[in-house]
Design a protein around this motif. Structure first.
Motif, PDB file in Angstrom:
ATOM      1  N   LEU A 109     -42.628  43.551   8.624  1.00 13.82           N
ATOM      2  CA  LEU A 109     -42.602  42.414   9.539  1.00 13.82           C
ATOM      3  C   LEU A 109     -44.012  42.188  10.061  1.00 13.82           C
ATOM      4  N   SER A 110     -44.382  40.927  10.227  1.00 14.36           N
ATOM      5  CA  SER A 110     -45.701  40.618  10.772  1.00 14.36           C
ATOM      6  C   SER A 110     -45.854  41.236  12.152  1.00 14.36           C
ATOM      7  N   ASP A 111     -47.073  41.471  12.552  1.00 14.95           N
ATOM      8  CA  ASP A 111     -47.377  42.133  13.819  1.00 14.95           C
ATOM      9  C   ASP A 111     -46.946  41.239  14.983  1.00 14.95           C
ATOM     10  N   GLN A 112     -45.858  41.625  15.649  1.00 16.07           N
ATOM     11  CA  GLN A 112     -45.335  40.766  16.710  1.00 16.07           C
ATOM     12  C   GLN A 112     -46.191  40.798  17.961  1.00 16.07           C
ATOM     13  N   ALA A 113     -46.899  41.902  18.190  1.00 17.36           N
ATOM     14  CA  ALA A 113     -47.812  41.937  19.340  1.00 17.36           C
ATOM     15  C   ALA A 113     -48.904  40.892  19.165  1.00 17.36           C
ATOM     16  N   PHE A 114     -49.359  40.731  17.931  1.00 19.92           N
ATOM     17  CA  PHE A 114     -50.354  39.706  17.615  1.00 19.92           C
ATOM     18  C   PHE A 114     -49.766  38.321  17.886  1.00 19.92           C
ATOM     19  N   ALA A 115     -48.526  38.093  17.439  1.00 19.98           N
ATOM     20  CA  ALA A 115     -47.893  36.792  17.647  1.00 19.98           C
ATOM     21  C   ALA A 115     -47.731  36.480  19.129  1.00 19.98           C
ATOM     22  N   LYS A 116     -47.395  37.484  19.910  1.00 19.92           N
ATOM     23  CA  LYS A 116     -47.162  37.252  21.336  1.00 19.92           C
ATOM     24  C   LYS A 116     -48.438  36.858  22.071  1.00 19.92           C
ATOM     25  N   LYS A 117     -49.594  37.207  21.525  1.00 22.80           N
ATOM     26  CA  LYS A 117     -50.854  36.772  22.123  1.00 22.80           C
ATOM     27  C   LYS A 117     -51.002  35.256  22.067  1.00 22.80           C
ATOM     28  N   PHE A 118     -50.322  34.620  21.129  1.00 24.69           N
ATOM     29  CA  PHE A 118     -50.371  33.166  20.994  1.00 24.69           C
ATOM     30  C   PHE A 118     -49.295  32.486  21.847  1.00 24.69           C
ATOM     31  N   GLY A 119     -48.442  33.279  22.485  1.00 24.79           N
ATOM     32  CA  GLY A 119     -47.392  32.709  23.324  1.00 24.79           C
ATOM     33  C   GLY A 119     -45.996  32.788  22.741  1.00 24.79           C
ATOM     34  N   PHE A 120     -45.826  33.446  21.593  1.00 21.86           N
ATOM     35  CA  PHE A 120     -44.487  33.627  21.040  1.00 21.86           C
ATOM     36  C   PHE A 120     -43.652  34.472  22.009  1.00 21.86           C
ATOM     37  N   GLU A 121     -42.398  34.095  22.178  1.00 22.13           N
ATOM     38  CA  GLU A 121     -41.481  34.811  23.048  1.00 22.13           C
ATOM     39  C   GLU A 121     -40.172  35.065  22.313  1.00 22.13           C
ATOM     40  N   THR A 122     -39.433  36.070  22.737  1.00 16.86           N
ATOM     41  CA  THR A 122     -38.113  36.352  22.166  1.00 16.86           C
ATOM     42  C   THR A 122     -37.122  35.299  22.640  1.00 16.86           C
ATOM     43  N   VAL A 123     -36.476  34.622  21.688  1.00 18.37           N
ATOM     44  CA  VAL A 123     -35.507  33.580  22.042  1.00 18.37           C
ATOM     45  C   VAL A 123     -34.088  33.937  21.607  1.00 18.37           C
ATOM     46  N   ASP A 124     -33.951  34.977  20.788  1.00 20.85           N
ATOM     47  CA  ASP A 124     -32.625  35.434  20.372  1.00 20.85           C
ATOM     48  C   ASP A 124     -32.771  36.850  19.835  1.00 20.85           C
ATOM     49  N   SER A 125     -31.683  37.608  19.872  1.00 24.61           N
ATOM     50  CA  SER A 125     -31.722  38.999  19.425  1.00 24.61           C
ATOM     51  C   SER A 125     -30.398  39.372  18.775  1.00 24.61           C
ATOM     52  N   THR A 126     -30.439  40.404  17.945  1.00 23.13           N
ATOM     53  CA  THR A 126     -29.218  41.001  17.409  1.00 23.13           C
ATOM     54  C   THR A 126     -28.980  42.318  18.133  1.00 23.13           C
TER      55      THR A 126
END
Length: 249
Positions: free
Chosen positions: A125-142
């Motif tokens: 999976l792509s580095d989610q910490a990196f994505a969150k620096k751009f403002g990505f947030e969790t919108v759904d979960s399993t």
């Protein structure tokens, strides 16, 4: 930063190398399979953008409506992969690739960009910490720890399809769903088939070969999903050691 990037097109697809797996000489079966898969996807708006060098530096994304994942939501882009490897790490290439995707989404009037993540960073999976620096947030979960990350431009949010949260199938035998989007898939399929044959393990290996099949899968999916004893195990590709651990459960 002055970097030379190139997008794959119907015209250059046959000649450009696919940087997921770098091969200098003989053809790699996974690469050729991916070329064929991309041939149809590019006309649907799928983007494969890479550094114009013999390197693993690329982003791959598509309109969510035609992305082969069980995620629903209007007018989003879905990021399959964002990889920067080896000597190219830490030089700003990942930032440039993500910015290109976000700018592309805005220019095309998209509602946002989303990607698969997890409570705890997982392989493939792509580095989610990196994505969150751009403002990505969790919108759904399993319930087993996978997240859907999104950067919304208009307040809307995509969701996992209801079937993606099932995480169960009726069959108890080892079952693998895959598509040909990732060139590493074939190696994992071949290893699994061989191991199961040599050890008498029943296995079903199912190619997801249409968009509809991908959207209807009973689990999260990026191009690979494993079930055992009826339960979802992972989206990670398998090696022999990982497969043995699953089969011990």
């Amino acid at each position: 930063m002055n970097a030379d990037f190139i997008n794959l097109t119907a015209e250059n697809l046959a000649d450009e190398h696919l940087c997921c797996i770098i091969r200098a000489s003989k053809p790699h079966p996974g690469i050729e399979a991916k070329r064929q898969w991309l041939k149809d996807r590019i006309r649907e708006g799928h983007v494969f953008r890479k550094l114009n060098a013999k390197a693993t530096v690329f982003i791959e994304y598509a309109p969510l409506e035609t992305a082969w994942v069980p995620i629903v939501g209007g007018n989003y882009y879905y990021v399959y992969c964002l990889w920067v490897c080896g000597d190219y790490k830490g030089k700003g290439y990942g930032k440039l690739l993500m910015e290109y995707c976000l700018d592309d989404a805005k220019e095309k009037g998209k509602s946002g960009v989303c990607m698969l993540g997890a409570k705890k960073q997982k392989s493939w999976l792509s580095d989610q910490a990196f994505a969150k620096k751009f403002g990505f947030e969790t919108v759904d979960s399993t319930r087993n720890g996978y997240d859907l990350l999104a950067l919304s431009f208009d307040g809307t949010a995509p969701r996992f399809a209801p079937n993606a949260k099932s995480l169960e199938i009726e069959s108890g035998e080892l079952t693998i769903y895959y598509d040909l989007q990732c060139p590493y898939v074939q190696r994992s399929v071949e290893m699994t088939r061989q191991y199961c044959k040599e050890n008498g393990v029943p296995v079903s290996i199912i190619e997801v070969d249409t968009l509809q099949k991908a959207k209807e899968l009973p689990c999260v999916f990026n191009n690979w999903a494993v079930f055992y004893k009826g339960n979802f195990e992972t989206v990670n590709l398998l090696d022999a050691a990982y497969l043995k651990r699953i089969l011990k459960k």
